[in-house]
Scaffold this active site. Sequence first.
Site, mmCIF file in Angstrom:
data_model
loop_
_atom_site.group_PDB
_atom_site.id
_atom_site.type_symbol
_atom_site.label_atom_id
_atom_site.label_comp_id
_atom_site.label_asym_id
_atom_site.label_seq_id
_atom_site.Cartn_x
_atom_site.Cartn_y
_atom_site.Cartn_z
ATOM 1 N N ARG A 59 22.852 33.958 48.578
ATOM 2 C CA ARG A 59 24.038 34.139 49.347
ATOM 3 C C ARG A 59 24.106 32.985 50.469
ATOM 4 N NH1 ARG A 59 24.176 37.465 53.593
ATOM 5 N NH2 ARG A 59 22.716 38.703 52.705
ATOM 6 N N ASP A 186 46.019 24.842 51.406
ATOM 7 C CA ASP A 186 45.577 25.264 50.027
ATOM 8 C C ASP A 186 46.216 24.139 49.051
ATOM 9 O OD1 ASP A 186 45.695 26.645 47.597
ATOM 10 O OD2 ASP A 186 45.762 28.506 48.637
ATOM 11 N N LYS A 211 42.072 28.529 39.111
ATOM 12 C CA LYS A 211 43.063 27.716 38.453
ATOM 13 C C LYS A 211 42.851 26.506 37.597
ATOM 14 C CE LYS A 211 45.210 31.642 39.943
ATOM 15 N NZ LYS A 211 44.514 32.007 41.146
HETATM 16 N N1 LCS Z 1 45.726 30.380 46.669
HETATM 17 C C1 LCS Z 1 46.928 30.393 45.984
HETATM 18 C C2 LCS Z 1 47.690 29.099 45.876
HETATM 19 C C3 LCS Z 1 46.756 31.093 44.724
HETATM 20 O O1 LCS Z 1 47.721 31.068 43.882
HETATM 21 C C4 LCS Z 1 45.758 32.047 44.507
HETATM 22 C C5 LCS Z 1 45.701 33.096 43.629
HETATM 23 C C6 LCS Z 1 44.692 32.350 45.590
HETATM 24 C C7 LCS Z 1 44.814 31.250 46.627
HETATM 25 C C8 LCS Z 1 43.692 33.406 45.671
HETATM 26 O O2 LCS Z 1 42.797 32.975 44.698
HETATM 27 P P1 LCS Z 1 41.679 34.018 43.815
HETATM 28 O O3 LCS Z 1 41.109 34.917 44.982
HETATM 29 O O4 LCS Z 1 42.841 34.689 42.865
HETATM 30 O O5 LCS Z 1 40.882 33.017 42.945
HETATM 31 N N2 LCS Z 1 46.996 33.048 42.863
HETATM 32 C C9 LCS Z 1 47.470 33.782 41.736
HETATM 33 C C10 LCS Z 1 48.567 33.730 41.179
HETATM 34 O O6 LCS Z 1 49.350 33.170 41.524
HETATM 35 N N3 LCS Z 1 48.589 34.730 40.292
HETATM 36 O O7 LCS Z 1 47.396 35.438 40.071
HETATM 37 C C11 LCS Z 1 46.582 35.041 41.007
#
Ligand code: LCS
Length: 398
Positions: A59, A186, A211
């Site tokens: 962790r 972000d 992504k």
């Molecule tokens: N930031 C952005 C811009 C995102 O699009 C997402 C997830 C996150 C943070 C969060 O990331 P995760 O915890 O899912 O790895 N976006 C998603 C979307 O547009 N469709 O499904 C998830």
Amino acid sequence: MNTEKNLGFATRQIHAGKIANAAGALCAPIYQTSTFAFETVEQGGARFAGQEEGYIYSRLGNPSMAQVELKLAALENGEAALATASGMGAISSALWSSVEAGDEILASDTLYGCTFALLNHGMTKFGVDVKFIDMVDVENLKKCLSPKTKVVYFETPCNPTLKVLDIQALANAAHAYNPEIRVIVDNTFASPYLQRPLELGADVVVHSATKYINGHGDVIAGFVISTKEFIDKCRMFGLKDMTGAVMSPFNAFLIARGLKTLDIRMERHCANAHKIAEFLHDHPAVAKVYYPGLEDFEGYEVAKKQMKDFGGMMSIELKADRAATAAALNKLQLCTIAVSLGDAETLVEHPASMTHSTYTADELKMAGISEGLVRISVGLEDPEDVIADFKSVLDTLV
Ligand code: LCS
């Protein structure tokens, strides 16, 4: 190897963060372990006290995660990075390391739905004030900055309307007011190949590595990239004590594998998206295309200034009503109806009922997310095939 600036991006995405291993394996082994043996009780104590370098417990750090942390730091041009279990793990670890009750966060009015929920429904429960504002006009940010402001938080391009925000102008405005304000960007939609916020004056970059960074649709993961001082705080407080959102060693291995082709994938995503955006722009069933690479899109000039190319994400509004739009999209054969983005497959989703369902109707309006908005994550297929798929369903609407 870490942030050698004279090495090209492609070289760094492949070679940065290599950690020696006993067998000389080309690809780093997966350190699938929860804990690490100390030679003596004294050594364990010294590691806990920070008097001796070395691993303690996964962790707090693990060589599999360390190698991808070094890669992300090198690619975003930051001093250090922290790997997390998800993008939300990265965002929450960074925010809990930045604010306390009584502080204020100024956030963009258009954010991924769960980021919006964390800020609007989560942080506010613990005495943090959050204001959502339109940051396209930098003057708007300047008007809202106050002595309580500790964080300025935004995405660019924004999910799902692709609104483009001027990173340099916003960071300059925040820092001119108070150099201590932490500007957190972000960078998920762009990836470090297309845009590097730290070079434009931001203090912290967060990613959903689920992504483009991983790129293969088989991992949930995130990163925070910043100064060593802030990353140490995120690791030893935000992640260790507040969120516990630790990346798994296996996911770190998959990310190291995915990252080797980030630049090539991004170039293809961008080229495909451009062709598809132009096709959609000219189709009579389409009312509007939200894509930063179209010259008539309002974010085009800023995107051109701060991004290497315009990315693989776009949204569209059809002239048909919501029910007819859904009925048409249900007939897509090649494109997949799914949330997430940045994968090899072209994914189509409906933000108002899916990724942004944490917004109320009024909040959707504030963010400019219409009921009919459809988001497309352009994949790596032959763009002609994706266009043919869209054409076959859109033609039925005219
Ligand atoms: N930031 C952005 C811009 C995102 O699009 C997402 C997830 C996150 C943070 C969060 O990331 P995760 O915890 O899912 O790895 N976006 C998603 C979307 O547009 N469709 O499904 C998830």
